[in-house]
Each structure stands twice: as structure tokens, then as C-alpha cells.
Write a protein that holds these residues in place. Structure first.
Motif, PDB file in Angstrom:
ATOM      1  N   ARG A 191     -12.093   3.818 -19.027  1.00  0.00           N
ATOM      2  CA  ARG A 191     -12.794   4.906 -19.726  1.00  0.00           C
ATOM      3  C   ARG A 191     -13.954   5.431 -18.892  1.00  0.00           C
ATOM      4  O   ARG A 191     -14.169   6.646 -18.790  1.00  0.00           O
ATOM      5  N   ALA A 192     -14.701   4.523 -18.294  1.00  0.00           N
ATOM      6  CA  ALA A 192     -15.873   4.928 -17.520  1.00  0.00           C
ATOM      7  C   ALA A 192     -15.481   5.635 -16.232  1.00  0.00           C
ATOM      8  O   ALA A 192     -16.127   6.603 -15.814  1.00  0.00           O
ATOM      9  N   SER A 193     -14.431   5.155 -15.596  1.00  0.00           N
ATOM     10  CA  SER A 193     -14.037   5.714 -14.298  1.00  0.00           C
ATOM     11  C   SER A 193     -13.092   6.897 -14.419  1.00  0.00           C
ATOM     12  O   SER A 193     -12.920   7.661 -13.469  1.00  0.00           O
ATOM     13  N   ARG A 194     -12.473   7.021 -15.577  1.00  0.00           N
ATOM     14  CA  ARG A 194     -11.467   8.072 -15.820  1.00  0.00           C
ATOM     15  C   ARG A 194     -10.279   7.957 -14.868  1.00  0.00           C
ATOM     16  O   ARG A 194      -9.636   8.951 -14.512  1.00  0.00           O
ATOM     17  N   LEU A 195      -9.989   6.741 -14.458  1.00  0.00           N
ATOM     18  CA  LEU A 195      -8.862   6.509 -13.560  1.00  0.00           C
ATOM     19  C   LEU A 195      -7.592   6.234 -14.342  1.00  0.00           C
ATOM     20  O   LEU A 195      -7.622   5.887 -15.524  1.00  0.00           O
ATOM     21  N   LYS A 196      -6.469   6.333 -13.646  1.00  0.00           N
ATOM     22  CA  LYS A 196      -5.178   6.016 -14.224  1.00  0.00           C
ATOM     23  C   LYS A 196      -5.042   4.496 -14.351  1.00  0.00           C
ATOM     24  O   LYS A 196      -5.876   3.732 -13.879  1.00  0.00           O
ATOM     25  N   MET A 197      -3.947   4.077 -14.983  1.00  0.00           N
ATOM     26  CA  MET A 197      -3.637   2.657 -15.091  1.00  0.00           C
ATOM     27  C   MET A 197      -3.488   2.076 -13.686  1.00  0.00           C
ATOM     28  O   MET A 197      -2.777   2.621 -12.843  1.00  0.00           O
TER      29      MET A 197
ATOM     30  N   LYS B  21      -6.517  10.425  -8.055  1.00  0.00           N
ATOM     31  CA  LYS B  21      -5.229  10.356  -8.744  1.00  0.00           C
ATOM     32  C   LYS B  21      -4.128   9.824  -7.837  1.00  0.00           C
ATOM     33  O   LYS B  21      -3.179   9.192  -8.300  1.00  0.00           O
ATOM     34  N   ALA B  22      -4.250  10.083  -6.545  1.00  0.00           N
ATOM     35  CA  ALA B  22      -3.237   9.630  -5.605  1.00  0.00           C
ATOM     36  C   ALA B  22      -3.663   8.361  -4.861  1.00  0.00           C
ATOM     37  O   ALA B  22      -2.985   7.931  -3.935  1.00  0.00           O
ATOM     38  N   ALA B  23      -4.786   7.761  -5.269  1.00  0.00           N
ATOM     39  CA  ALA B  23      -5.263   6.554  -4.595  1.00  0.00           C
ATOM     40  C   ALA B  23      -4.515   5.327  -5.095  1.00  0.00           C
ATOM     41  O   ALA B  23      -3.934   5.320  -6.182  1.00  0.00           O
TER      42      ALA B  23
ATOM     43  N   LEU C  48       0.828  -1.199   0.000  1.00  0.00           N
ATOM     44  CA  LEU C  48       0.000   0.000   0.000  1.00  0.00           C
ATOM     45  C   LEU C  48       0.866   1.254   0.000  1.00  0.00           C
ATOM     46  O   LEU C  48       1.843   1.347   0.738  1.00  0.00           O
ATOM     47  N   ARG C  49       0.448   2.214  -0.812  1.00  0.00           N
ATOM     48  CA  ARG C  49       1.181   3.475  -0.895  1.00  0.00           C
ATOM     49  C   ARG C  49       0.342   4.666  -0.462  1.00  0.00           C
ATOM     50  O   ARG C  49       0.870   5.712  -0.113  1.00  0.00           O
ATOM     51  N   GLN C  50      -0.984   4.530  -0.539  1.00  0.00           N
ATOM     52  CA  GLN C  50      -1.877   5.655  -0.286  1.00  0.00           C
ATOM     53  C   GLN C  50      -2.946   5.252   0.723  1.00  0.00           C
ATOM     54  O   GLN C  50      -3.189   4.072   0.965  1.00  0.00           O
ATOM     55  N   ARG C  51      -3.611   6.259   1.310  1.00  0.00           N
ATOM     56  CA  ARG C  51      -4.627   5.972   2.327  1.00  0.00           C
ATOM     57  C   ARG C  51      -5.984   5.627   1.723  1.00  0.00           C
ATOM     58  O   ARG C  51      -6.829   5.041   2.407  1.00  0.00           O
ATOM     59  N   ASN C  52      -6.227   6.005   0.472  1.00  0.00           N
ATOM     60  CA  ASN C  52      -7.479   5.667  -0.200  1.00  0.00           C
ATOM     61  C   ASN C  52      -7.224   4.571  -1.226  1.00  0.00           C
ATOM     62  O   ASN C  52      -6.247   4.637  -1.988  1.00  0.00           O
ATOM     63  N   ILE C  53      -8.104   3.565  -1.257  1.00  0.00           N
ATOM     64  CA  ILE C  53      -7.874   2.376  -2.071  1.00  0.00           C
ATOM     65  C   ILE C  53      -9.118   2.065  -2.889  1.00  0.00           C
ATOM     66  O   ILE C  53     -10.234   2.127  -2.371  1.00  0.00           O
ATOM     67  N   VAL C  54      -8.913   1.724  -4.168  1.00  0.00           N
ATOM     68  CA  VAL C  54      -9.997   1.363  -5.071  1.00  0.00           C
ATOM     69  C   VAL C  54      -9.760  -0.059  -5.572  1.00  0.00           C
ATOM     70  O   VAL C  54      -8.641  -0.403  -5.978  1.00  0.00           O
TER      71      VAL C  54
END
Length: 224
Positions: A147-153, A117-119, A7-13
Motif C-alpha cells: 500500500r505504501a509503495s504502490r508496487l505490484k505483487m 512496474k517493469a522492475a 532476474l527478468r529486469q534491469r532494475n531490482i527492488v
């Protein structure tokens, strides 16, 4: 800690096809982080199926001090859950988003993409599922979800299993199959493993392993 070093961030998807096991992973991580004293908010955003949702573990999560957020649905009508934005912005809280298994569910978090973006965004792959048995299938789902979520890789995590009766041999074969599919294109960072198999397989793969205890019950069909 099973997730230590990952884990690198406090928010996780958590993203992934239906049946890949992302809800079990999300529940497991929420319990682990709550056990460390973190204030965890768990959002069940699954819109695609009526069975095996993380909300089924609501009682277990709440007894661990985790706040569970979800909306009741009528059939598969999409329902948005409120309260995500202020929690994502609160540095004293950890937010876990268990997102539905296709682009329908992923659309619900598209409006928060700038806050994620930082999750830590994980894409879970179970190579034993027919819709994850080829690179083309995995790429099709991943592309539609991003595409739907507009999230990064996302980051990639294997979860090979054939249900609760999975053997150590089947598990290791699934790890190899998953690596063969994904490694030419992306980095696989870890694999989840049923806790009962951990001792048998932990020295048989170089991947970091996350032992998982099952918390979401599987409905059983019976004949009357």
C-alpha cells in the motif's frame, strides 16, 4: 551466476521485514552484476534502524565500481535520496533499491511506482524471525508495504537463517517452514543460503539456491 534464470529486469527492488536479510541479498546481487560489467547504482533507502544497513558496505561496493546512493539521517527522520528517476529510465544502467523493512521505508518509493512496474520486486522472508513466523504476520507486513509503495505483487524469496552459526539442519528446516507458510498462497522462486552451507544442502531441496557471502558486519556488544 547465482541469480541466473531468476532476474527478468534491469532494475531490482528488495522488500521485507527488518532482519530478513534483504540488505545482504541486495549487496550480493550488486557485486555479482558489477562483476559482469554492468553499471550498477545502489540505493540504500533504509529508514527504520541504525544497524546493519547496506550503506555499511559502501567501500566494498565502490571498489567494485558500484555507485552508492544514500542520505545521512538524524535519528529515524525519513530522508529521501535524490537522483533515482533518471537512473531508472536509463536503459544502460542497473538500479538496485534496498527499501526499509516496513511501510515507513516503502513510502519513499511510492512516487516511483509507475517507473517500477517493469522492475524485479523481491519480498524476502526469513521464517525464523518472530514477525515472519505466521501467514498473518507476513501478510500484514506485505500488505502495508505494498500500500505504501504502490508496487505490484512481488516475487518471493526465502532466506532462512539463525545468524552466522546456522547449521545445515536448521537451514533446511527453515526452508520447509517457509514453504509451508507461503506455498499455499504464492510461488516461492528461490532461497538464499550461506555459502558455507551450500554444498551440504544443495541436493536436499528442489528450490533454486543462491549462495550468499556475508558482507555486512554485525555490531558486537561487549561489557567493559
Amino acid at each position: 551466476m547465482a541469480w541466473e534464470g531468476l532476474l527478468r529486469q534491469r532494475n531490482i527492488v528488495f522488500l521485507g521485514e527488518a532482519g530478513c536479510g534483504k540488505s545482504e541479498l541486495a549487496v550480493h546481487l550488486a557485486l555479482e552484476l558489477a562483476g559482469q560489467g554492468r553499471e550498477v547504482h545502489f540505493f540504500d533507502l533504509d529508514q527504520t534502524k541504525p544497524l546493519m544497513r547496506s550503506r555499511d558496505a559502501e567501500g566494498l561496493l565502490e571498489r567494485a565500481g558500484i555507485t552508492v546512493h544514500f542520505e545521512q539521517q538524524c535519528a529515524d527522520a525519513p530522508t529521501q535520496v535524490g537522483g533515482i528517476v533518471p537512473l531508472l529510465l536509463d536503459e544502460d544502467k542497473t538500479v538496485i533499491l534496498d527499501v526499509g523493512g516496513n511501510d515507513t521505508g516503502a513510502k519513499l518509493i511510492g512516487g516511483y511506482a509507475h517507473l517500477l512496474k517493469a522492475a524485479d520486486v523481491w519480498f524476502v522472508v526469513n521464517p525464523y524471525r518472530p514477525w515472519s513466523a505466521s501467514v498473518e504476520h507476513i501478510d500484514g507486513t506485505l500488505s502495508a508495504v505494498l500500500r505504501a509503495s504502490r508496487l505490484k505483487m512481488p516475487r518471493f524469496l526465502l532466506n532462512p537463517h539463525l545468524g552466522r552459526d546456522t547449521t545445515a539442519e536448521e537451514y533446511l528446516a527453515g526452508v520447509e517452514q517457509g514453504l509451508a507458510l507461503l506455498s499455499p498462497y504464492v510461488t516461492v522462486e528461490a532461497a538464499a543460503v550461506p555459502e558455507a552451507l551450500y554444498a551440504q544442502v544443495r541436493t536436499e531441496t528442489s528450490l533454486p539456491l543462491i549462495p550468499i557471502t556475508t558482507h555486512i558486519s554485525v555490531p558486537e556488544a561487549g561489557l567493559e
